[in-house]
Design a protein around this motif. Structure first.
Motif, PDB file in Angstrom:
ATOM      1  N   TYR A 155      30.042  36.177  33.997  1.00 20.11           N
ATOM      2  CA  TYR A 155      29.450  37.117  33.100  1.00 20.11           C
ATOM      3  C   TYR A 155      27.865  36.663  32.867  1.00 20.11           C
ATOM      4  N   ALA A 186      30.906  47.649  32.751  1.00 25.09           N
ATOM      5  CA  ALA A 186      32.122  47.391  32.557  1.00 25.09           C
ATOM      6  C   ALA A 186      33.000  48.494  33.370  1.00 25.09           C
ATOM      7  N   TYR A 204      33.160  47.422  37.095  1.00 26.79           N
ATOM      8  CA  TYR A 204      33.945  46.568  37.348  1.00 26.79           C
ATOM      9  C   TYR A 204      35.458  46.860  37.078  1.00 26.79           C
ATOM     10  N   ARG A 237      43.978  41.851  34.617  1.00 28.55           N
ATOM     11  CA  ARG A 237      43.789  43.268  34.653  1.00 28.55           C
ATOM     12  C   ARG A 237      44.658  43.747  35.730  1.00 28.55           C
ATOM     13  N   ASP A 290      40.267  38.881  35.540  1.00 29.27           N
ATOM     14  CA  ASP A 290      40.359  40.295  36.321  1.00 29.27           C
ATOM     15  C   ASP A 290      41.617  39.972  36.878  1.00 29.27           C
ATOM     16  N   LYS A 344      35.858  44.226  29.007  1.00 31.63           N
ATOM     17  CA  LYS A 344      34.965  43.584  29.980  1.00 31.63           C
ATOM     18  C   LYS A 344      33.613  43.701  29.411  1.00 31.63           C
TER      19      LYS A 344
END
Lengths: 307, 362, 358
Positions: B285, B311, B314, C76, C73, B69
């Protein structure tokens, strides 16, 4: 075919209204020298709060009030950052925008996909009965007309009143404004708050009238279009009004194109407002004198009261 | 205003103690707000905060995710900061990332059945060129026509998103993908190798590239004359002209470097965790990196630290949705709060609050 | 140098935990792509999950998370669920397919169950629902209900599944209403744009459509707009009565529960296979719902009788002769399309007035 044409010409008034409201607010903020990049987030928060209130109370008016106030509350953070703490306007706007988007999704999470009834379209005696122009321009909801009225009021405020003059001087050169005895920070604070209120109302219109439902992420870029609109209209109210209608048409153009059976990629139509904005900005900026007449010189720069 | 007995004045020197205070203050303020929020939503605030701030560090997986990230955030922010120091406001990293990714994707999509060993390096070059090309539009319009780069880059973001939708619904769509809007999956030669093969860890060598470029940025800023001139050009244009450095060159250099870095972040995503071209390449981003650049005080080392910090937030907030059951909409609120608090706290580094000197008329 | 780097980083990352094979209960991770509303895709996924939980009780332990769209995401979240020892991973968005496949490859002990994908692996199963069967029945209702013979459709993307539903719907309407005019379609070219949905619906109504079909749009906007304008509305996926209490004509109800129960049972029985499930009326995965009280008793009976024919296998919507909108015969008289042809459908039947975008 005529029906579709009338529908699109009339519908553009509605799709233009949130763009117009938000852009007028941003215009005032920018005229005072502050660029507020959090409109998208402020519109989202306004939309969420307005929908929740309208859903619970059944009153659109209360919804608009709540949406506007919620945005103003959020803008207090932005004002604190850029006016009191002198933080960078671009970074602050983006940060507050992200917070606004987050808050809208968070606060309205149990209202996902609920719907309410939109505002009624008003018929005006005689005018609505006119051919073509009647159903296009005189069969709209009350907020459309209020938006137009507000544009007229804002234009005359800017050009004819002392308040408008102060606003412009502060945006041109805050140091001169200060030496003339104008309160720079107070002016900018009021301008930001007005801009936020308008963004909130724009969001309220989107979630309670234009598409009377709440769905996370429903503003989908309309805030950025409003920002473009200010530039497209070269910081002039009536050009922004015209531009809002054109952008509103552009959002519906896809429907006309499909019903005519023409094959144009929808992405091209969606990009049109942004491309037009770049072209207009390029043309007006080229002539440094012309843009100077309208664009606030100190845009984006903080004013630090010295000594 | 006049009732307020304090004023905020610029510090003459950077307070190094404050550089430590800022992150601490940010975290403390965020924790207070988060605790209130989780109490309202009926979650256990302790568990949630533990998930956010501690869990990312507990295992290799969390660390790997933080690195993934952080990489795009850092690389974009390094590029942007060079421009920001010269007061060139490139808000278009999101679009430059997208166009960079599209440029890079042409190689593995065209040669999907004939992958070659230099595929990834050529993609990295293509991505840089794509980002540069998209940023060059803004640079050209700014230097030739005086058009504000803030507005132009913002508009180009929206246009780039539409370009991406067009190509994955049209020419770059997977012909065997049942009309779904996405490209073919890239061959392994087009992907960054994983640092640890064959496990759940997704971290790849793009983070090494990012850190290497950060080192280059550090050298450029701290030790090169160009970097100095860029900085002066921003702070004092007249002095920069005197030193023989034109404002136009600063605009070009800033935007092109910013575009190239954003393009590299784009290839980092499609040749990394994503592995193909799809409608959504970046969860913002390009915008988050603007804030990372400011959080890092526009310094290369600060940006690396700020990128890792963001990061962690997040990854931690995503994790808290799973392990503490906080609403899925809560992470964005927390991220927004952290950014706001950080900006507030950051000003403490540059300014201090002090009692107004006495005046005759208050 | 590179090797050194590799070993140093690897050393830093030690502690990798491979998913442990838990005995019982079965640990299930369930990913829903958007916020859960009151009708539609995410709502139905969640409803299917509830049915599954009810059925298995404490034999399963579910971690569900919503608003996880496609993108890095999402990966993840999936990976974290796997790292936490999840045995079965349900993925609710088409965009989750590639990451899901990669995870399945890396973790042979994991079972991945994906909605709508077109690829399989030994431990990567997919499922889809025969919406088109219900669409035929809803089309019959539309054919009965239309006064002017003008139907309008608001559709997302021209994917094969969407074309199948659209074609079947129109065939159903034509079967009961010979006077049907060419059906009008507006493509949203988006999974999510409530304002465009509303404008599209209003535009179709302005052009004279008196029954609107909301075919996979992302929000309730189309259904709500039709209700507000007083025009009959049909929708995929859900019973739409909550959103259109007066103008609901029919809902093509999807029931994911039975599919989930079968798949999870096969995992418990160690008979799980990475194949595709394509379930329809016969399997209880599709049914006609929210039929309007304005339909006559005879009309309702005809629709329900046709549903029973489909259930019994004596009728299939794509039975020839079927002609496409260029006039070519795409299904010969007496023949029926097989599942492969249905899943890759690229034609539009005669009687639909649209050109495919792009």
């Amino acid at each position: 075919m005529t029906n579709t044409l009338i529908f699109i010409l009339a519908g553009a008034f509605s799709t233009a209204t949130p763009l117009l409201l938000a852009a007028m607010g941003e215009l005032v903020a920018e005229k005072s020298g502050v660029i507020n990049l959090s409109i998208e987030g402020m519109m989202a928060l306004g939309a969420a709060i307005a929908f929740m209130i309208a859903y619970q109370s059944g009153s659109h008016a209360l919804g608009f009030l709540g949406g506007g106030l919620a945005s103003v509350a959020l803008s207090l953070i932005f004002s604190t950052l850029v006016l009191v703490l002198n933080a960078n306007q671009v970074a602050s706007g983006l940060a507050v925008g992200i917070l606004g988007l987050g808050l809208s999704a968070f606060l309205a999470r149990s209202f996902e996909s609920l719907t309410i009834i939109s505002l009624e379209k008003l018929d005006i005696p005689i005018l609505t009965a006119l051919p073509l122009i009647g159903p296009v321009a005189f069969h709209q909801d009350v907020v459309v007309y209020l938006g137009l009225g507000l544009a007229v009021a804002l234009a005359s405020f800017m050009s004819k009143t002392r308040g408008g003059l102060i606003l412009r001087v502060v945006g041109e050169d805050p140091h001169i404004a200060h030496s003339l005895g104008f309160k720079v920070l107070r002016t900018r604070f009021l301008a930001i708050s007005f801009g936020a209120a308008m963004a909130g109302l724009a969001g309220a219109y989107a979630s309670t009238v234009l598409t009377p439902l709440w769905s996370d992420g429903m503003i989908i870029g309309r805030g950025w279009i409003a920002l473009a609109l200010v530039v497209f209209g070269t910081w002039r109210v009536f050009r922004i009004l015209l531009g809002a209608y054109m952008f509103g048409l552009a959002l519906l153009a896809d429907l006309a194109v499909q019903s005519l059976g023409i094959r144009i990629p929808s992405q091209l139509l969606t990009s049109a407002p942004y491309v037009m904005t770049i072209i207009v900005l390029t043309v007006v900026s080229k002539d440094a004198l012309r843009i100077k007449l309208n664009a606030p010189i100190s845009l984006g720069e903080n004013y630090k009261p010295s000594k | 205003m006049s009732v307020w007995p304090f004023e905020i004045v610029a510090r003459t020197e950077r307070s190094s103690r404050m550089l430590f205070v800022v992150p601490v203050l940010t975290v403390v303020l965020t924790v207070i707000c988060a605790t209130i929020m989780f109490t309202v939503t009926g979650n256990d605030a302790g568990t949630a905060l533990y998930s956010i701030f501690v869990e990312p560090f507990l295992d290799a997986y969390g660390i790997s995710e933080v690195l993934i990230k952080a990489s795009p955030l850092i690389i974009i922010a390094q590029g942007l900061a060079i421009g920001f120091r010269a007061r060139v406001w490139n808000i278009g990293a999101e679009g430059q990332l997208t166009i960079g990714a599209i440029f890079a994707s042409l190689i593995p999509i065209y040669w999907v059945d004939q992958p070659f060993s230099l595929m990834l390096p050529s993609m990295i070059v293509a991505a840089g060129l794509g980002g540069v090309a998209w940023a060059a539009i803004a640079a050209l319009l700014r230097t030739r026509f005086n058009a504000s780069e803030i507005i132009v880059t913002l508009m180009l973001n929206q246009i780039a998103a539409q370009v991406l939708l067009y190509v994955i619904n049209g020419p770059l769509k997977d012909p065997r993908g049942f009309s779904f809007p996405q490209s073919v999956s890239f061959p392994p030669e087009a992907l960054y190798p994983l640092i640890v093969e064959g496990g759940l860890l997704r971290v790849n060598y793009s983070i090494i590239l990012t850190l290497a470029l950060s080192a280059v940025a550090w050298v450029f800023v701290a030790h090169s004359f160009s970097g100095y001139r860029l900085h002066v050009g921003g702070v004092a244009p007249a002095a920069a002209r005197y030193a023989g450095f034109s404002a136009n060159r600063a605009v070009w250099l800033s935007l092109l470097i910013g575009g190239a870095c954003a393009g590299l972040a784009g290839v980092g995503e499609i040749a990394g965790p994503i592995g193909r071209l799809q409608p959504i390449l970046s969860p913002g981003y390009g915008f988050a990196a603007i804030i990372v650049a400011f959080l890092g005080a526009l310094t290369p080392i600060g940006i690396v630290l700020a990128g890792f910090f963001m990061a962690v937030i997040y990854v931690g907030t995503d994790g808290a949705v799973l392990s503490a059951g906080i609403p899925s909409s809560a992470p964005m609120v927390l991220q927004g709060l952290i950014l706001v608090f950080y900006l507030m706290a950051y000003t403490l580094v540059n300014y201090q609050l002090r009692r107004k000197p006495g005046r005759m008329r208050a | 140098m590179k090797n050194l780097l590799k070993s140093v980083t690897a050393a830093l990352l030690i502690g990798l935990s491979t998913p442990a094979l838990a005995d019982d209960p079965l640990k299930i991770g369930f990913i829903i792509p958007n916020a859960i509303g009151q009708i539609g895709w995410d709502y139905e996924l969640n409803r299917g999950l509830d049915v599954m939980k009810e059925h298995f009780g404490d034999k399963i332990e579910v971690t569900a998370v919503d608003s996880v769209g496609e993108g890095p995401d999402a990966t993840r979240v999936m990976t974290r669920l796997v790292a936490q020892g999840t045995n079965v991973l349900f993925l609710g968005s088409f965009g989750h397919m590639n990451d899901g496949l990669a995870l399945a490859k890396q973790n042979p002990g994991l079972a991945v169950i994906h909605a709508g994908g077109y690829m399989n692996d030994t431990n990567f199963a997919t499922y889809a629902v025969r919406h088109y069967e219900g669409a035929y029945l809803a089309g019959m209702a539309a054919g009965y209900a239309t006064k002017d013979g003008q139907l309008g459709i608001v559709a997302a993307f021209p994917l094969p599944e969407v074309l199948g539903i659209m074609n079947s719907y129109v065939l159903g309407a034509q079967s009961v209403n010979p006077g049907l005019k060419d059906v009008k379609v507006i493509w949203l070219n988006s999974w999510y744009d409530p304002a465009r949905e509303r404008a599209s619906t209003e535009s179709l109504i302005a052009e004279g459509s008196d029954v609107i079909f909301s075919l996979f749009p992302g929000t309730t906007s189309t259904v709500a707009t039709a209700e507000e304008k007083g025009v009959y509305v049909v929708a995929t996926l859900s019973d739409i009565t909550p959103v259109a209490p007066t103008k609901h004509l029919a809902g093509i109800q999807a029931n994911f529960g039975p599919i989930y129960i079968n798949l999870v049972q096969s995992i418990l029985d160690h008979t799980f296979e990475g194949k595709d499930t394509f379930a329809g009326i016969k399997d209880g995965a599709v049914e006609i719902a929210s039929l309007s009280p304005d339909l006559t008793a005879d009309q309702k009976a005809a629709i329900l009788a046709k549903q029973e024919e489909i259930r019994a296998g004596s009728f299939a919507p794509f039975t020839g002769p079927i002609t496409d909108n260029t006039g070519a015969e795409v299904v010969a008289a007496g023949a029926s399309l097989d599942d492969g042809a249905i899943k890759s459908m690229a034609f539009i039947v005669k009687g639909i007035d649209t050109t495919l975008p792009n």
